[in-house]
Design a protein around this motif. Structure first.
Motif, mmCIF file in Angstrom:
data_model
loop_
_atom_site.group_PDB
_atom_site.id
_atom_site.type_symbol
_atom_site.label_atom_id
_atom_site.label_comp_id
_atom_site.label_asym_id
_atom_site.label_seq_id
_atom_site.Cartn_x
_atom_site.Cartn_y
_atom_site.Cartn_z
ATOM 1 N N HIS A 196 -4.379 -9.690 -6.423
ATOM 2 C CA HIS A 196 -3.155 -10.489 -6.333
ATOM 3 C C HIS A 196 -2.130 -10.200 -7.430
ATOM 4 C CE1 HIS A 196 -5.989 -12.490 -8.992
ATOM 5 N NE2 HIS A 196 -4.944 -12.960 -9.612
ATOM 6 N N ALA A 197 -2.480 -9.360 -8.418
ATOM 7 C CA ALA A 197 -1.552 -9.163 -9.540
ATOM 8 C C ALA A 197 -1.390 -7.684 -9.843
ATOM 9 C CB ALA A 197 -2.063 -9.891 -10.789
ATOM 10 N N GLY A 198 -0.323 -7.346 -10.556
ATOM 11 C CA GLY A 198 -0.139 -5.984 -11.009
ATOM 12 C C GLY A 198 0.679 -5.157 -10.037
ATOM 13 N N ALA A 199 1.027 -3.948 -10.471
ATOM 14 C CA ALA A 199 1.814 -3.032 -9.644
ATOM 15 C C ALA A 199 0.925 -2.439 -8.547
ATOM 16 C CB ALA A 199 2.382 -1.923 -10.520
ATOM 17 N N TRP A 200 1.570 -1.936 -7.481
ATOM 18 C CA TRP A 200 0.812 -1.247 -6.445
ATOM 19 C C TRP A 200 0.259 0.058 -7.010
ATOM 20 C CZ3 TRP A 200 -0.374 -4.320 -2.743
ATOM 21 C CH2 TRP A 200 0.531 -5.268 -2.282
ATOM 22 N N LEU A 201 -0.992 0.322 -6.745
ATOM 23 C CA LEU A 201 -1.629 1.552 -7.217
ATOM 24 C C LEU A 201 -0.820 2.788 -6.831
ATOM 25 C CD1 LEU A 201 -4.235 2.970 -8.396
ATOM 26 C CD2 LEU A 201 -4.987 3.137 -6.009
ATOM 27 N N HIS A 202 -0.284 2.799 -5.616
ATOM 28 C CA HIS A 202 0.391 4.015 -5.151
ATOM 29 C C HIS A 202 1.791 4.170 -5.733
ATOM 30 C CE1 HIS A 202 1.648 0.947 -2.236
ATOM 31 N NE2 HIS A 202 2.697 1.690 -1.999
ATOM 32 N N GLU A 203 2.236 3.204 -6.503
ATOM 33 C CA GLU A 203 3.558 3.309 -7.130
ATOM 34 C C GLU A 203 3.481 3.326 -8.658
ATOM 35 O OE1 GLU A 203 6.097 0.933 -3.679
ATOM 36 O OE2 GLU A 203 5.618 -0.099 -5.564
ATOM 37 N N ALA A 204 2.362 2.853 -9.213
ATOM 38 C CA ALA A 204 2.287 2.641 -10.658
ATOM 39 C C ALA A 204 2.044 3.941 -11.416
ATOM 40 C CB ALA A 204 1.148 1.661 -10.968
ATOM 41 N N GLN A 231 -4.179 -2.953 -17.952
ATOM 42 C CA GLN A 231 -3.156 -2.822 -16.922
ATOM 43 C C GLN A 231 -3.815 -3.139 -15.585
ATOM 44 O OE1 GLN A 231 -1.290 1.070 -16.857
ATOM 45 N NE2 GLN A 231 -0.444 0.783 -14.797
ATOM 46 N N ALA A 232 -3.231 -4.072 -14.818
ATOM 47 C CA ALA A 232 -3.789 -4.417 -13.506
ATOM 48 C C ALA A 232 -3.039 -3.670 -12.416
ATOM 49 C CB ALA A 232 -3.690 -5.925 -13.275
ATOM 50 N N VAL A 233 -3.768 -3.216 -11.425
ATOM 51 C CA VAL A 233 -3.139 -2.580 -10.258
ATOM 52 C C VAL A 233 -3.736 -3.189 -8.988
ATOM 53 C CG1 VAL A 233 -2.628 -0.379 -11.399
ATOM 54 C CG2 VAL A 233 -4.807 -0.684 -10.214
ATOM 55 N N ARG A 234 -2.937 -3.124 -7.923
ATOM 56 C CA ARG A 234 -3.372 -3.620 -6.619
ATOM 57 C C ARG A 234 -3.405 -2.486 -5.605
ATOM 58 N NH1 ARG A 234 0.407 -8.445 -4.811
ATOM 59 N NH2 ARG A 234 1.922 -7.396 -6.161
ATOM 60 N N ILE A 235 -4.399 -2.496 -4.765
ATOM 61 C CA ILE A 235 -4.480 -1.527 -3.665
ATOM 62 C C ILE A 235 -3.825 -2.154 -2.440
ATOM 63 C CG2 ILE A 235 -6.029 -0.240 -2.152
ATOM 64 C CD1 ILE A 235 -8.094 -0.253 -4.410
ATOM 65 N N ALA A 236 -2.791 -1.497 -1.926
ATOM 66 C CA ALA A 236 -2.103 -2.030 -0.746
ATOM 67 C C ALA A 236 -3.038 -1.997 0.459
ATOM 68 C CB ALA A 236 -0.855 -1.199 -0.453
ATOM 69 N N GLN A 237 -3.083 -3.109 1.198
ATOM 70 C CA GLN A 237 -3.903 -3.177 2.401
ATOM 71 C C GLN A 237 -3.040 -3.670 3.549
ATOM 72 O OE1 GLN A 237 -7.450 -4.977 -0.138
ATOM 73 N NE2 GLN A 237 -7.943 -4.954 2.032
ATOM 74 N N PRO A 238 -2.257 -2.779 4.109
ATOM 75 C CA PRO A 238 -1.336 -3.235 5.159
ATOM 76 C C PRO A 238 -2.042 -3.853 6.361
ATOM 77 C CG PRO A 238 -1.320 -0.830 4.942
ATOM 78 C CD PRO A 238 -2.088 -1.361 3.788
ATOM 79 N N GLY A 239 -3.320 -3.585 6.545
ATOM 80 C CA GLY A 239 -4.031 -4.150 7.689
ATOM 81 C C GLY A 239 -4.586 -5.537 7.449
ATOM 82 N N GLY A 240 -4.587 -6.012 6.236
ATOM 83 C CA GLY A 240 -5.149 -7.334 5.991
ATOM 84 C C GLY A 240 -5.667 -7.451 4.585
ATOM 85 N N GLN A 241 -6.045 -8.647 4.226
ATOM 86 C CA GLN A 241 -6.375 -8.938 2.831
ATOM 87 C C GLN A 241 -7.860 -9.033 2.547
ATOM 88 O OE1 GLN A 241 -4.252 -8.678 0.489
ATOM 89 N NE2 GLN A 241 -2.613 -8.310 1.935
ATOM 90 N N GLU A 242 -8.699 -8.629 3.481
ATOM 91 C CA GLU A 242 -10.126 -8.616 3.180
ATOM 92 C C GLU A 242 -10.371 -7.766 1.941
ATOM 93 O OE1 GLU A 242 -13.128 -9.737 4.250
ATOM 94 O OE2 GLU A 242 -12.063 -11.195 5.464
ATOM 95 N N SER A 243 -11.344 -8.168 1.124
ATOM 96 C CA SER A 243 -11.630 -7.368 -0.061
ATOM 97 C C SER A 243 -12.271 -6.047 0.359
ATOM 98 C CB SER A 243 -12.580 -8.121 -0.978
ATOM 99 O OG SER A 243 -13.851 -8.198 -0.391
ATOM 100 N N LEU B 266 7.571 2.610 7.488
ATOM 101 C CA LEU B 266 6.975 2.714 8.826
ATOM 102 C C LEU B 266 5.862 1.689 9.031
ATOM 103 C CD1 LEU B 266 6.731 6.608 8.951
ATOM 104 C CD2 LEU B 266 8.455 5.154 10.032
ATOM 105 N N LEU B 267 5.484 1.032 7.959
ATOM 106 C CA LEU B 267 4.354 0.107 7.983
ATOM 107 C C LEU B 267 4.674 -0.984 6.970
ATOM 108 C CD1 LEU B 267 1.354 -0.225 9.002
ATOM 109 C CD2 LEU B 267 0.682 1.242 7.106
ATOM 110 N N GLN B 268 4.234 -2.206 7.252
ATOM 111 C CA GLN B 268 4.466 -3.301 6.305
ATOM 112 C C GLN B 268 3.127 -3.877 5.856
ATOM 113 O OE1 GLN B 268 6.554 -3.395 9.282
ATOM 114 N NE2 GLN B 268 8.014 -2.274 8.037
ATOM 115 N N VAL B 269 3.133 -4.427 4.647
ATOM 116 C CA VAL B 269 1.972 -5.195 4.196
ATOM 117 C C VAL B 269 2.080 -6.570 4.847
ATOM 118 C CG1 VAL B 269 0.823 -6.289 2.237
ATOM 119 C CG2 VAL B 269 1.752 -3.994 1.992
ATOM 120 N N ASP B 270 1.274 -6.816 5.866
ATOM 121 C CA ASP B 270 1.429 -8.089 6.564
ATOM 122 C C ASP B 270 0.239 -9.019 6.380
ATOM 123 O OD1 ASP B 270 0.837 -6.661 9.863
ATOM 124 O OD2 ASP B 270 -0.539 -7.147 8.248
#
Lengths: 278, 278
Positions: A196-204, A231-243, B266-270
């Motif tokens: 829930h916190a930190g920059a996105w891994l793919h952008e940081a 430094q905290a990072v988040r992994i984007a999960q566009p399909g859902g928030q399951e861990s 092309l995709l969103q974090v939803d």
């Protein structure tokens, strides 16, 4: 051509050496008491042989000794005992479903101590042997050189972790049963994943070398460890928030860190096997 | 407030329904013959309940029925049978080491058919249930909507794969036992990982939507499938050239593809749960 060694046969299931090997093969923490590792199967033994690591004992089953080509399993250098086990005895020692009839016994080098500034992965009380082995494999593949397992983490040299590691153990500096204070010796920025916190891994921007902290499968990183500067990072999960599974998350983070370092020229694709401390 | 349902008790281990459930829980492919799924434990059942999926039968152990709060496991809508099992009988059905005393039986919807253009993962004869489940979990997390398992792949709805999938099954269109020709219906660029060819994954532009092909743990992708037009990518391994576990490689590739698509809009974090076809 040197003379081939004589293989000393063991026929009795009460042989004390055999009993010790059975403990090493089947008990996750026996290596700490007995000071030795039982490594079984062609893949692990070929990694050990090709890296020139010290082998105490070469153990072959009688049926493997009867096949051509068994000589390839004699390490090129060093002195080692050679033992031939009856197939039924080997199967009783083995923890594998399909017994390979091939094992090396190696000395265990102890719990290790933390190196200050090599790229590192810290395991905080991870429980699952498969996860720990997979993380060691990813760490080695992506140019990390040290894994520090804090107290409460699955035993790094347990047979299950070694099998899941697929030889990665031998290219890493491994530190076990480390208290949290052992991390004081690390002169590296700490990186943690967060849901829930930190920059996105793919952008940081990610530092290199670094130390990634991976936490317990259910509870995550301990509060005391999370309180350290990081430094905290988040992994984007566009399909859902399951861990994500911790080994999956680790692979993604270590790959991202390593490829940034590659692009910045801080790391090279060298393809070599490194045996920094074994 | 609606009346609570009556739970029909089963006391006999020879009850035919019980026998069918035991097969579903313990035999990897029984669901294909019996047309039903046995889903066990709090995590899976909460995913099914919260997604409003159709439940045929709610099965609780007598000891769970004796605890407060068991009513939360009644699905809000639909008609479903309710069965109470003696604890010892539940443990005999269960394939879990620690029996949860909670299961849903759901109808299996069949092997599915390929959708043309949703982001897809193709499994080519993957054998390991843990790998298949982990890949489904990564696919769902990273915005893929369909998994096509070619003939020879582990059964997607087997109890082991379902457990490893942690609920991902219910947010994916799943196609099983597909012949290679089924991929003709895919109107998507195919992406393959390679150990020696193609652009580096971390540098290559990746199409979206796309279809990633993941091959057999030992043999990789079949020659017939590799002969189809595709884009090959390589995962950089600065630490060495050992092959990565297929589920690890999949997670890295799917994450890279999804985050590129995110950056391109092309995709969103939803964060939503999608149940496209169940």
């Amino acid at each position: 051509m040197p003379a081939l060694p004589r293989f000393v046969p063991i026929h009795s299931r009460d042989n004390p050496q055999l009993k010790a090997w059975r403990r090493l093969a089947q008990d996750a923490q026996a290596y700490r008491k007995l000071g030795a590792l039982w490594l079984e199967g062609e893949h692990l033994c070929s990694v050990v042989r090709d890296a020139g690591l010290p082998v105490q004992t070469v153990v072959l089953s009688q049926s493997r000794l009867a096949q051509p080509g068994w000589q390839q399993w004699l390490p090129a250098a060093g002195s080692h005992a050679c033992v031939a086990l009856d197939d039924t005895l080997f199967a009783q020692v083995s923890a594998l479903e399909s017994c390979a009839g091939l094992a090396y016994v190696l000395p265990w080098r102890g719990a290790g101590s933390v190196r200050a500034s090599v790229p590192t992965v810290v395991l905080d009380r991870l429980q699952d042997a498969g996860n720990v082995g997979a993380i060691l494999r990813s760490a080695a593949a992506f140019g990390f050189r040290q894994v520090v397992a804090l107290q409460g983490t699955a035993a790094l040299w347990s047979p299950k972790v070694v099998r899941a590691g697929m030889g990665a153990h031998f290219s890493l500096q491994l530190v076990e049963q480390a208290p949290l204070q052992a991390l004081d010796a690390l002169q590296l920025p700490l990186l943690l994943t967060s849901s829930h916190a930190g920059a996105w891994l793919h952008e940081a921007p990610l530092p290199w070398p670094s130390a990634w902290v991976l936490g317990h499968e259910g509870q995550g990183v301990s509060p005391a460890l999370a309180a350290l500067p990081h430094q905290a990072v988040r992994i984007a999960q566009p399909g859902g928030q399951e861990s994500l599974n911790v080994a999956t998350a680790a692979a993604i983070c270590l790959h991202a860190n390593a490829t940034q370092a590659l692009q910045q020229g801080l790391l090279q694709v060298d393809g070599g096997l490194h045996a920094p401390a074994f």
